[in-house]
Design a protein around this motif. Structure first.
Motif, PDB file in Angstrom:
ATOM      1  N   SER A  31      13.734   9.693   1.436  1.00 29.40           N
ATOM      2  CA  SER A  31      13.706   8.953   2.656  1.00 29.40           C
ATOM      3  C   SER A  31      12.229   8.870   3.192  1.00 29.40           C
ATOM      4  CB  SER A  31      14.432   9.407   3.985  1.00 29.40           C
ATOM      5  OG  SER A  31      14.212   8.555   5.119  1.00 29.40           O
ATOM      6  N   THR A  32      11.492   8.048   2.830  1.00 28.34           N
ATOM      7  CA  THR A  32       9.849   7.909   3.032  1.00 28.34           C
ATOM      8  C   THR A  32       9.407   6.387   3.475  1.00 28.34           C
ATOM      9  OG1 THR A  32       9.387   7.066   0.787  1.00 28.34           O
ATOM     10  CG2 THR A  32       9.288   9.387   1.160  1.00 28.34           C
ATOM     11  N   LEU A  33       8.295   6.399   4.213  1.00 27.48           N
ATOM     12  CA  LEU A  33       8.122   5.057   4.839  1.00 27.48           C
ATOM     13  C   LEU A  33       6.781   4.701   3.621  1.00 27.48           C
ATOM     14  CD1 LEU A  33       7.856   3.326   7.478  1.00 27.48           C
ATOM     15  CD2 LEU A  33       5.681   4.613   7.931  1.00 27.48           C
ATOM     16  N   ASP A  34       7.181   3.317   3.039  1.00 26.80           N
ATOM     17  CA  ASP A  34       6.539   2.648   2.261  1.00 26.80           C
ATOM     18  C   ASP A  34       5.523   2.087   2.724  1.00 26.80           C
ATOM     19  OD1 ASP A  34       6.008   1.459  -0.306  1.00 26.80           O
ATOM     20  OD2 ASP A  34       7.556  -0.114  -0.209  1.00 26.80           O
ATOM     21  N   LEU A  35       4.212   2.434   2.216  1.00 23.60           N
ATOM     22  CA  LEU A  35       2.937   2.060   2.545  1.00 23.60           C
ATOM     23  C   LEU A  35       2.253   1.309   1.222  1.00 23.60           C
ATOM     24  CD1 LEU A  35       1.632   5.163   4.767  1.00 23.60           C
ATOM     25  CD2 LEU A  35       2.764   3.041   5.564  1.00 23.60           C
ATOM     26  N   ASP A  36       1.565   0.340   1.665  1.00 24.84           N
ATOM     27  CA  ASP A  36       0.815  -0.429   0.715  1.00 24.84           C
ATOM     28  C   ASP A  36      -0.647   0.058   0.867  1.00 24.84           C
ATOM     29  OD1 ASP A  36       2.784  -1.771  -0.076  1.00 24.84           O
ATOM     30  OD2 ASP A  36       2.559  -3.501   1.298  1.00 24.84           O
ATOM     31  N   MET A  37      -1.248   0.046  -0.492  1.00 27.91           N
ATOM     32  CA  MET A  37      -2.707   0.317  -0.461  1.00 27.91           C
ATOM     33  C   MET A  37      -3.623  -0.833  -0.470  1.00 27.91           C
ATOM     34  SD  MET A  37      -2.967   3.631  -0.666  1.00 27.91           S
ATOM     35  CE  MET A  37      -1.614   4.722  -0.735  1.00 27.91           C
ATOM     36  N   LEU A  38      -4.434  -1.022   0.364  1.00 25.44           N
ATOM     37  CA  LEU A  38      -5.282  -2.322   0.834  1.00 25.44           C
ATOM     38  C   LEU A  38      -6.790  -1.850   0.658  1.00 25.44           C
ATOM     39  CD1 LEU A  38      -3.376  -3.061   3.729  1.00 25.44           C
ATOM     40  CD2 LEU A  38      -2.672  -4.001   1.716  1.00 25.44           C
ATOM     41  N   ARG A  39      -7.438  -3.139   0.289  1.00 27.40           N
ATOM     42  CA  ARG A  39      -8.793  -2.793   0.490  1.00 27.40           C
ATOM     43  C   ARG A  39      -9.390  -2.929   1.763  1.00 27.40           C
ATOM     44  NH1 ARG A  39     -12.003  -6.830  -3.670  1.00 27.40           N
ATOM     45  NH2 ARG A  39     -11.014  -8.224  -2.241  1.00 27.40           N
ATOM     46  N   LYS A  40     -10.358  -2.071   2.134  1.00 28.82           N
ATOM     47  CA  LYS A  40     -10.756  -1.895   3.817  1.00 28.82           C
ATOM     48  C   LYS A  40     -11.246  -3.301   3.882  1.00 28.82           C
ATOM     49  CE  LYS A  40     -13.436   1.026   6.690  1.00 28.82           C
ATOM     50  NZ  LYS A  40     -14.257   2.078   6.668  1.00 28.82           N
ATOM     51  N   ASP A  89     -11.014  -6.730   3.512  1.00 23.20           N
ATOM     52  CA  ASP A  89      -9.986  -7.829   3.663  1.00 23.20           C
ATOM     53  C   ASP A  89      -8.717  -7.793   3.646  1.00 23.20           C
ATOM     54  OD1 ASP A  89     -10.034  -7.260   1.013  1.00 23.20           O
ATOM     55  OD2 ASP A  89     -10.868  -9.216   0.271  1.00 23.20           O
ATOM     56  N   LEU A  90      -8.403  -6.319   3.390  1.00 25.99           N
ATOM     57  CA  LEU A  90      -6.841  -5.847   3.364  1.00 25.99           C
ATOM     58  C   LEU A  90      -6.206  -6.773   2.232  1.00 25.99           C
ATOM     59  CD1 LEU A  90      -5.684  -6.241   7.133  1.00 25.99           C
ATOM     60  CD2 LEU A  90      -6.862  -4.489   5.794  1.00 25.99           C
ATOM     61  N   CYS A  91      -6.895  -6.954   1.025  1.00 29.05           N
ATOM     62  CA  CYS A  91      -6.476  -7.352  -0.236  1.00 29.05           C
ATOM     63  C   CYS A  91      -5.518  -6.214  -0.665  1.00 29.05           C
ATOM     64  CB  CYS A  91      -7.520  -7.846  -1.189  1.00 29.05           C
ATOM     65  SG  CYS A  91      -6.981  -8.096  -2.792  1.00 29.05           S
ATOM     66  N   PRO A  92      -4.264  -6.393  -1.210  1.00 28.79           N
ATOM     67  CA  PRO A  92      -3.424  -5.581  -1.707  1.00 28.79           C
ATOM     68  C   PRO A  92      -3.963  -4.952  -3.044  1.00 28.79           C
ATOM     69  CG  PRO A  92      -2.244  -7.322  -1.077  1.00 28.79           C
ATOM     70  CD  PRO A  92      -3.374  -7.879  -0.916  1.00 28.79           C
ATOM     71  N   ILE A  93      -3.817  -3.753  -3.168  1.00 32.89           N
ATOM     72  CA  ILE A  93      -4.246  -2.979  -4.618  1.00 32.89           C
ATOM     73  C   ILE A  93      -2.957  -2.614  -5.481  1.00 32.89           C
ATOM     74  CG2 ILE A  93      -5.383  -0.786  -5.396  1.00 32.89           C
ATOM     75  CD1 ILE A  93      -7.092  -2.576  -3.830  1.00 32.89           C
ATOM     76  N   ARG A  94      -3.442  -2.922  -6.734  1.00 34.95           N
ATOM     77  CA  ARG A  94      -2.260  -2.626  -7.514  1.00 34.95           C
ATOM     78  C   ARG A  94      -2.803  -1.802  -8.707  1.00 34.95           C
ATOM     79  NH1 ARG A  94      -2.447  -5.232 -12.696  1.00 34.95           N
ATOM     80  NH2 ARG A  94      -3.946  -6.955 -12.749  1.00 34.95           N
ATOM     81  N   TYR A  95      -1.891  -0.853  -9.154  1.00 39.62           N
ATOM     82  CA  TYR A  95      -2.086   0.100 -10.287  1.00 39.62           C
ATOM     83  C   TYR A  95      -2.202  -0.534 -11.724  1.00 39.62           C
ATOM     84  CZ  TYR A  95      -2.628   3.627  -6.466  1.00 39.62           C
ATOM     85  OH  TYR A  95      -2.943   4.013  -5.531  1.00 39.62           O
ATOM     86  N   ALA A  96      -3.114  -0.420 -12.454  1.00 40.66           N
ATOM     87  CA  ALA A  96      -2.886  -1.126 -13.844  1.00 40.66           C
ATOM     88  C   ALA A  96      -3.054   0.049 -14.987  1.00 40.66           C
ATOM     89  CB  ALA A  96      -4.142  -2.116 -13.931  1.00 40.66           C
ATOM     90  N   ARG A  97      -2.307  -0.125 -15.992  1.00 40.51           N
ATOM     91  CA  ARG A  97      -2.287   0.763 -17.019  1.00 40.51           C
ATOM     92  C   ARG A  97      -3.635   0.074 -18.102  1.00 40.51           C
ATOM     93  NH1 ARG A  97       2.924  -0.369 -15.939  1.00 40.51           N
ATOM     94  NH2 ARG A  97       4.148   1.200 -15.506  1.00 40.51           N
ATOM     95  N   VAL A  98      -4.613   0.700 -18.023  1.00 36.65           N
ATOM     96  CA  VAL A  98      -5.792   0.339 -18.864  1.00 36.65           C
ATOM     97  C   VAL A  98      -6.235   1.205 -19.985  1.00 36.65           C
ATOM     98  CG1 VAL A  98      -8.201  -0.016 -18.548  1.00 36.65           C
ATOM     99  CG2 VAL A  98      -6.840  -0.529 -16.630  1.00 36.65           C
ATOM    100  N   CYS A  99      -6.538   0.571 -21.140  1.00 40.85           N
ATOM    101  CA  CYS A  99      -7.105   1.140 -22.312  1.00 40.85           C
ATOM    102  C   CYS A  99      -8.541   1.988 -22.104  1.00 40.85           C
ATOM    103  CB  CYS A  99      -7.306   0.136 -23.515  1.00 40.85           C
ATOM    104  SG  CYS A  99      -7.915   0.814 -25.034  1.00 40.85           S
ATOM    105  N   ARG A 100      -8.477   3.176 -22.274  1.00 44.07           N
ATOM    106  CA  ARG A 100      -9.760   4.034 -22.113  1.00 44.07           C
ATOM    107  C   ARG A 100     -10.692   3.408 -22.983  1.00 44.07           C
ATOM    108  NH1 ARG A 100      -7.404  10.341 -21.861  1.00 44.07           N
ATOM    109  NH2 ARG A 100      -6.246  10.064 -19.821  1.00 44.07           N
ATOM    110  N   ALA A 101     -10.640   3.002 -24.012  1.00 41.20           N
ATOM    111  CA  ALA A 101     -11.574   2.480 -24.809  1.00 41.20           C
ATOM    112  C   ALA A 101     -12.374   1.074 -24.647  1.00 41.20           C
ATOM    113  CB  ALA A 101     -11.194   2.602 -26.521  1.00 41.20           C
ATOM    114  N   THR A 102     -11.379   0.309 -24.199  1.00 41.92           N
ATOM    115  CA  THR A 102     -12.044  -0.998 -24.279  1.00 41.92           C
ATOM    116  C   THR A 102     -11.916  -1.440 -22.683  1.00 41.92           C
ATOM    117  OG1 THR A 102      -9.790  -1.936 -24.348  1.00 41.92           O
ATOM    118  CG2 THR A 102     -11.105  -1.687 -26.258  1.00 41.92           C
ATOM    119  N   GLY A 103     -11.263  -0.659 -21.723  1.00 43.71           N
ATOM    120  CA  GLY A 103     -10.902  -1.259 -20.463  1.00 43.71           C
ATOM    121  C   GLY A 103     -10.187  -2.233 -20.171  1.00 43.71           C
ATOM    122  N   GLU A 104      -9.673  -2.698 -21.388  1.00 45.90           N
ATOM    123  CA  GLU A 104      -8.506  -3.902 -21.061  1.00 45.90           C
ATOM    124  C   GLU A 104      -7.087  -3.245 -20.524  1.00 45.90           C
ATOM    125  OE1 GLU A 104      -9.140  -6.793 -24.746  1.00 45.90           O
ATOM    126  OE2 GLU A 104      -8.622  -4.611 -25.168  1.00 45.90           O
TER     127      GLU A 104
END
Length: 273
Positions: A27-36, A38-53
């Motif tokens: 039981s938790t409160l679901d908080l979104d991560m935002l850019r300070k 303009d409040l643009c939502p932040i998402r987490y991406a799976r990125v290749c360490r070698a190429t950044g893709e």
């Protein structure tokens, strides 16, 4: 409910096909991560360490680095191939008294449901556990990891209580623990306070009040209201008069009990006055 695992309980030569269901939820409160800015939502991406893709989820596999830069890729079926029996079976190793199991080893409960053809065997195990007063110590594989657990009856259901291994429980070594002795008067007064505050444990009466208060603050901020922060006085530290504090606490507990007894819809269980 949706089962998270299906397999069988085995003890001796008895085989009971079952399904496993999660018995708890967070039981938790679901908080979104935002850019300070303009409040643009932040998402987490799976990125290749070698190429950044960014790598699509369907292109991701699990691998073990057995030598620097060299990996062995593991598919879902490989985890079963390691030991088919363990991935499909809750194997009861022995039976023991639950009173001998330290509660800090208990981690997470699951409900066990029998297959239609295994209801009688399930009932037999459940009633045998009840009559014997013991629990079954079992091992099983869930989510690519072998676990230890106990099987115990509760009403008509058998619960699998997942446990921590001994190596996962940190011993209280190196802590600066008190060696001071307490007087008989202080101990008697503390026990009186415990008796005064004693009542049956009713889990449904406890809930996360901080989450409720946080939601209220969010509603206020949404309406443009800014709550003033009240600074709480820190608790007393250092040497205190324990007897005086115990008497004060006991007096408060008695006053609270007296107030609650005046309300006819509340049943209060406490110590003697």
């Amino acid at each position: 409910m949706r089962p998270i695992w299906s397999g069988a309980i085995s003890f001796g030569l008895i085989h009971i096909p079952v399904k496993l269901y999660t018995a708890v939820k967070e039981s938790t409160l679901d908080l979104d991560m935002l850019r300070k800015g303009d409040l643009c939502p932040i998402r987490y991406a799976r990125v290749c360490r070698a190429t950044g893709e960014e790598v699509p989820y369907e292109d991701i596999v699990k691998g073990y680095e057995y030598r620097k830069g060299d990996y062995v890729i593991l598919q879902d079926e490989d985890f079963e191939r390691a030991n088919v029996k363990k991935t499909q079976t809750i194997e009861i190793l022995n039976f023991t008294d639950q009173s001998g199991i330290d509660p800090k080893y208990l981690e997470k409960p699951y409900y066990i449901e029998p297959a239609k053809e295994a209801k009688k065997a399930y009932a037999l195990l459940r009633e045998a556990l009840k009559r014997s007063g013991r629990v079954g110590v079992a091992r099983y594989v869930l989510k690519t990891r072998e676990h230890l657990g106990i099987l115990k009856p509760e009403g008509n259901v058998i619960i699998l209580d997942q446990m921590r291994y001994d190596r996962e429980v940190i011993k209280p070594e190196g802590l600066n623990l008190p060696e001071e002795e307490v007087s008989k008067k202080e101990l008697d007064m503390a026990i009186k306070l415990i008796d005064q505050l004693a009542e049956p444990f009713q889990p449904e009466e406890y809930h996360d009040t901080y989450i409720e208060e946080l939601k209220q603050l969010i509603e206020e901020k949404a309406k443009g209201k800014l709550r003033k922060v009240r600074k709480e006085k820190p608790p007393e530290a250092g040497v205190v008069d324990l007897m005086a504090k115990l008497r004060e606490s006991l007096d408060q507990a008695r006053k609270k009990e007296t107030g609650e007894k005046k309300r006819p819809h509340l049943k209060v269980v406490g110590g003697k006055k």
